[in-house]
Scaffold this active site. Structure first.
Site, PDB file in Angstrom:
ATOM      1  N   HIS A   4       2.329   7.035   7.458  1.00 21.16           N
ATOM      2  CA  HIS A   4       1.930   6.737   5.944  1.00 21.16           C
ATOM      3  C   HIS A   4       0.616   7.291   5.884  1.00 21.16           C
ATOM      4  CE1 HIS A   4       1.279   3.253   2.902  1.00 21.16           C
ATOM      5  NE2 HIS A   4       0.438   4.592   2.485  1.00 21.16           N
ATOM      6  N   HIS A  21      -1.798  10.059   2.802  1.00 25.79           N
ATOM      7  CA  HIS A  21      -2.126  10.369   1.522  1.00 25.79           C
ATOM      8  C   HIS A  21      -2.972  11.530   1.660  1.00 25.79           C
ATOM      9  CE1 HIS A  21      -0.514   6.983  -0.574  1.00 25.79           C
ATOM     10  NE2 HIS A  21      -0.798   6.197   0.582  1.00 25.79           N
ATOM     11  N   ARG A  69      -3.521  14.198  -0.457  1.00 23.65           N
ATOM     12  CA  ARG A  69      -4.272  14.850  -1.727  1.00 23.65           C
ATOM     13  C   ARG A  69      -3.803  16.038  -2.379  1.00 23.65           C
ATOM     14  NH1 ARG A  69      -4.960   9.557  -2.703  1.00 23.65           N
ATOM     15  NH2 ARG A  69      -6.628   8.628  -1.619  1.00 23.65           N
ATOM     16  N   LYS A 129       9.298   6.448  -1.437  1.00 22.43           N
ATOM     17  CA  LYS A 129       8.318   5.487  -1.419  1.00 22.43           C
ATOM     18  C   LYS A 129       8.509   4.777  -2.764  1.00 22.43           C
ATOM     19  CE  LYS A 129       4.407   3.266  -0.469  1.00 22.43           C
ATOM     20  NZ  LYS A 129       3.262   3.791  -0.158  1.00 22.43           N
ATOM     21  N   HIS A 136       5.484  -0.274  -1.147  1.00 22.06           N
ATOM     22  CA  HIS A 136       4.109  -1.046  -1.339  1.00 22.06           C
ATOM     23  C   HIS A 136       4.312  -2.308  -2.022  1.00 22.06           C
ATOM     24  CE1 HIS A 136      -0.262  -0.806  -2.441  1.00 22.06           C
ATOM     25  NE2 HIS A 136       0.295  -1.945  -3.090  1.00 22.06           N
ATOM     26  N   ASP A 159      -2.084   4.567   6.326  1.00 23.57           N
ATOM     27  CA  ASP A 159      -2.176   4.462   5.184  1.00 23.57           C
ATOM     28  C   ASP A 159      -3.757   5.395   4.884  1.00 23.57           C
ATOM     29  OD1 ASP A 159      -1.976   4.375   2.423  1.00 23.57           O
ATOM     30  OD2 ASP A 159      -2.700   2.013   2.267  1.00 23.57           O
TER      31      ASP A 159
HETATM   32 ZN   LIG Z   1      -0.387   4.341   0.840  1.00 25.58          ZN
END
Ligand SMILES: [Zn+2]
Length: 453
Positions: free
Chosen positions: A75, A77, A79, A159, A194, A308
């Site tokens: 998990h 991110h 960008r 996701k 989520h 995350d």
């Molecule tokens: Zn996340």
């Protein structure tokens, strides 16, 4: 390292044996415990044998340090595309991962544009090629139903956001969920969710600090969404992201579902700091709830640890609390922070290796995460004497801050990817040879398929 041009001995299975290129010797985490072994790595980057090794060109004894499998962080991110690249890019994020002992990351689809069809997936794959320093699995968002069949043959997972977030303004409604689950079940890929129910958010509270943020997006909103997940078909490979409470842990365990907890929910509470650096979704919970989650983690009741990792530029996090974005960086500090807890005696090494290395790699169908013959030689070397302080300005992420400023960490001394050293003395020495990978059990094109297919 000797090249693959060297002849293999007749009769040897080239996949599991090959030519022995490197032997790592020392205490290694094998079959559930640390034991003195020698690990032979072949020129295909696989673990060829474990035990007493006679052959081998290059031999490396790790001394007092220990050899562990590298971690999988399912998990993050990073960008890209769409930025803000002042926070992170695939290039910087994968170097941070390597330095933190993470050899595989799962990158989430809520970038700009979001990954919702084969074209946007291809755009992100192109950013991985030649720029990533560890392997990357790419999630897609199943928001475009006509694109799902083709996406499922190329993406690494899906996701689903049950609450609005960047790039996903309209989450599926309760009445749409059964049909979505049915379609995703047919596609066989892992599905991360989520789980927060926006209908249970308390909009009348104007949050100005993490305590009020926790009040606005309460545990009840998470519990409500997790209860819905237990109604999904059992054959769906469902995984709940960032679970924050023991009630969630108990619910998911009794439903037999996979789930993760993050270092920030395990180690930080809504009173750890008052500024927007501590704003995250789901919110940091109370100290009592945090401690219960940590104790459940230490008992081995949380199957997977995931960061995350969601960095934002420092100036965005200096906005007034209600306007600042949610998310904290974490891929580089996840394993070091938890290794420090192993050193202090609070956490068993076996529990950490299971949650950070073995189970997430199995979940994503990858031949790594255990020191086992035939697995990729994706390994780290950890010297528990090498303690250091976590400092935002020393992290590889351009965001330059961390909610764990000043915390103790134990950074891996070495990191090997397919037997090739990519971190040495805590410094990155690798190359951008990371690949896009897919679960071995996935339907469609095989992992490592060329981007032009
Ligand atoms: Zn996340």
């Amino acid at each position: 390292m000797p090249g693959s041009a060297r002849r293999r001995k007749a009769g040897e299975d080239s996949r599991s044996r090959g030519h022995i290129a490197l032997v790592l010797a020392g205490r290694a985490f094998v079959r559930g415990r640390l034991q003195p072994v020698e690990i032979a790595i072949n020129d295909l980057g696989r673990i060829a044998s474990i035990g007493k090794i006679r052959a081998g060109e290059e031999r490396h004894d790790v001394g007092d340090a220990v050899i562990l499998p590298s971690a999988t962080d399912l998990h993050v991110h990073f960008r890209e595309p769409g930025g803000p690249t002042a926070a992170e890019t695939i290039a910087t994020g994968t170097v941070g991962a390597a330095l933190g002992g993470v050899g595989l990351v799962g990158d989430m689809p809520n970038t700009r544009p979001p990954v919702t069809d084969v074209e946007s997936l291809q755009e992100k794959s192109n950013l991985v090629a030649g720029r990533a320093s560890v392997d990357v699995l790419l999630y897609a968002a199943p928001t475009n139903s006509s694109a799902l069949p083709s996406l499922s043959r190329r993406a690494g997972g899906f996701k689903v956001y049950l609450a609005p977030t960047t790039g996903v303004e309209t989450p599926p409604t309760v009445s749409e969920l059964p049909e979505l689950w049915r379609r995703l079940t047919d596609l066989k890929l892992p599905v991360s969710v989520h789980a927060e129910d926006p209908a249970l958010f308390r909009g009348e509270v104007q949050p100005t600090n993490p305590i009020e943020w926790n009040a606005q997006r309460p545990v009840a909103a998470e519990d409500g969404a997790l209860a819905r997940l237990s109604l999904a078909p059992k054959s769906l490979r469902l995984h709940a992201a960032h679970v924050t409470t023991v009630s969630g842990v108990a619910r998911l365990r009794s439903a037999g579902l996979s789930f993760e907890a993050t270092p920030h929910h395990l180690l930080l509470s809504d009173r750890s700091g008052g500024d927007p650096q501590f704003k995250v979704n789901p919110p940091l919970r109370t100290e009592g709830e945090r401690r219960e989650l940590w104790e459940a983690f230490c008992r081995g009741e949380v199957p997977i640890l995931a960061s995350d990792h969601a960095p934002h530029p420092r100036d965005a996090k200096e906005l007034p609390f209600e306007r600042a974005p949610s998310g904290v960086p974490g891929v580089e500090t996840m394993l070091p922070l938890l290794l420090a807890r192993v050193r202090s005696g609070e956490l068993e090494l076996a529990t950490l290796v299971s949650a950070a290395c073995d189970r997430p790699a199995r979940w994503l169908g990858q031949p790594q995460g255990r020191i086992a013959v035939g697995h990729r030689a994706n390994l780290i070397v950890v010297d528990f004497k090498l303690r250091s302080k976590v400092e935002g300005k020393r992290l590889h992420s351009p965001c330059g801050w961390t909610p764990f400023e000043g915390w103790e960490g134990i950074r891996p001394r070495e990191h090997y990817r397919d037997g090739e050293r990519i971190v040495e003395d805590g410094e990155f020495v690798g190359r951008p040879t990371g690949r896009v990978v897919r679960p071995e059990y996935a339907l469609g094109e095989s992992s490592g398929a060329s981007p032009s297919e």
